[in-house]
Scaffold this motif. Sequence first.
Motif, PDB file in Angstrom:
ATOM      1  N   ASP A   3       0.863  -1.012  -0.034  1.00  0.00           N
ATOM      2  CA  ASP A   3      -0.605  -0.013   0.216  1.00  0.00           C
ATOM      3  C   ASP A   3       1.158   1.224  -0.211  1.00  0.00           C
ATOM      4  O   ASP A   3       0.310   2.217   0.181  1.00  0.00           O
ATOM      5  N   GLY A   4       2.202   1.213   0.110  1.00  0.00           N
ATOM      6  CA  GLY A   4       2.805   2.248   0.085  1.00  0.00           C
ATOM      7  C   GLY A   4       2.841   2.852   1.287  1.00  0.00           C
ATOM      8  O   GLY A   4       4.033   4.109   1.414  1.00  0.00           O
ATOM      9  N   LYS A   5       2.242   2.516   2.167  1.00  0.00           N
ATOM     10  CA  LYS A   5       2.952   3.470   3.554  1.00  0.00           C
ATOM     11  C   LYS A   5       3.138   3.516   4.391  1.00  0.00           C
ATOM     12  O   LYS A   5       3.598   4.015   5.984  1.00  0.00           O
ATOM     13  N   VAL A   6       4.303   2.322   4.557  1.00  0.00           N
ATOM     14  CA  VAL A   6       5.592   1.981   5.919  1.00  0.00           C
ATOM     15  C   VAL A   6       6.689   1.309   5.191  1.00  0.00           C
ATOM     16  O   VAL A   6       6.488   0.257   4.004  1.00  0.00           O
ATOM     17  N   LEU A   7       8.048   1.142   5.384  1.00  0.00           N
ATOM     18  CA  LEU A   7       8.980   1.598   4.337  1.00  0.00           C
ATOM     19  C   LEU A   7       9.946  -0.505   5.542  1.00  0.00           C
ATOM     20  O   LEU A   7      10.009   1.077   6.783  1.00  0.00           O
ATOM     21  N   TYR A   8      10.423  -0.447   5.180  1.00  0.00           N
ATOM     22  CA  TYR A   8      11.187  -1.483   6.229  1.00  0.00           C
ATOM     23  C   TYR A   8      13.010  -1.780   6.092  1.00  0.00           C
ATOM     24  O   TYR A   8      13.110  -1.432   4.651  1.00  0.00           O
ATOM     25  N   PRO A   9      13.837  -0.816   6.860  1.00  0.00           N
ATOM     26  CA  PRO A   9      14.870  -0.435   6.352  1.00  0.00           C
ATOM     27  C   PRO A   9      15.538  -1.819   6.132  1.00  0.00           C
ATOM     28  O   PRO A   9      15.204  -2.749   7.112  1.00  0.00           O
ATOM     29  N   ILE A  10      16.930  -1.797   5.337  1.00  0.00           N
ATOM     30  CA  ILE A  10      17.881  -2.641   5.187  1.00  0.00           C
ATOM     31  C   ILE A  10      18.870  -2.271   4.993  1.00  0.00           C
ATOM     32  O   ILE A  10      19.034  -1.162   5.123  1.00  0.00           O
ATOM     33  N   ARG A  11      19.655  -3.156   6.301  1.00  0.00           N
ATOM     34  CA  ARG A  11      20.317  -2.708   6.642  1.00  0.00           C
ATOM     35  C   ARG A  11      22.146  -3.836   6.590  1.00  0.00           C
ATOM     36  O   ARG A  11      20.767  -4.818   7.308  1.00  0.00           O
ATOM     37  N   GLU A  12      21.987  -3.865   6.235  1.00  0.00           N
ATOM     38  CA  GLU A  12      24.029  -4.760   5.877  1.00  0.00           C
ATOM     39  C   GLU A  12      23.312  -5.914   4.945  1.00  0.00           C
ATOM     40  O   GLU A  12      23.408  -7.011   5.621  1.00  0.00           O
TER      41      GLU A  12
END
Length: 67
Positions: A44-53
């Motif tokens: 839905d484009g409302k939340v972003l989950y980070p990618i780290r390493e």
Amino acid sequence: DPDLLEFLCCPVTHQSLRPANAEELVRACAQLSKPLTEGLVRKDGKVLYPIREGIPLLVPEEGLLLT
């Protein structure tokens, strides 16, 4: 990895995820004290989950609102 992405989903809504585009990463960085170069966005484009390493941080507390 596109094959892995098929199995990942939002931990809250179970919506599918897709790689974040540059604009979404900029909006998410505004909420963080350090730069963000990768992330996964909920369908839905409302939340972003980070990618780290190379590791997606798929826990509700890590989700960044994209409003």
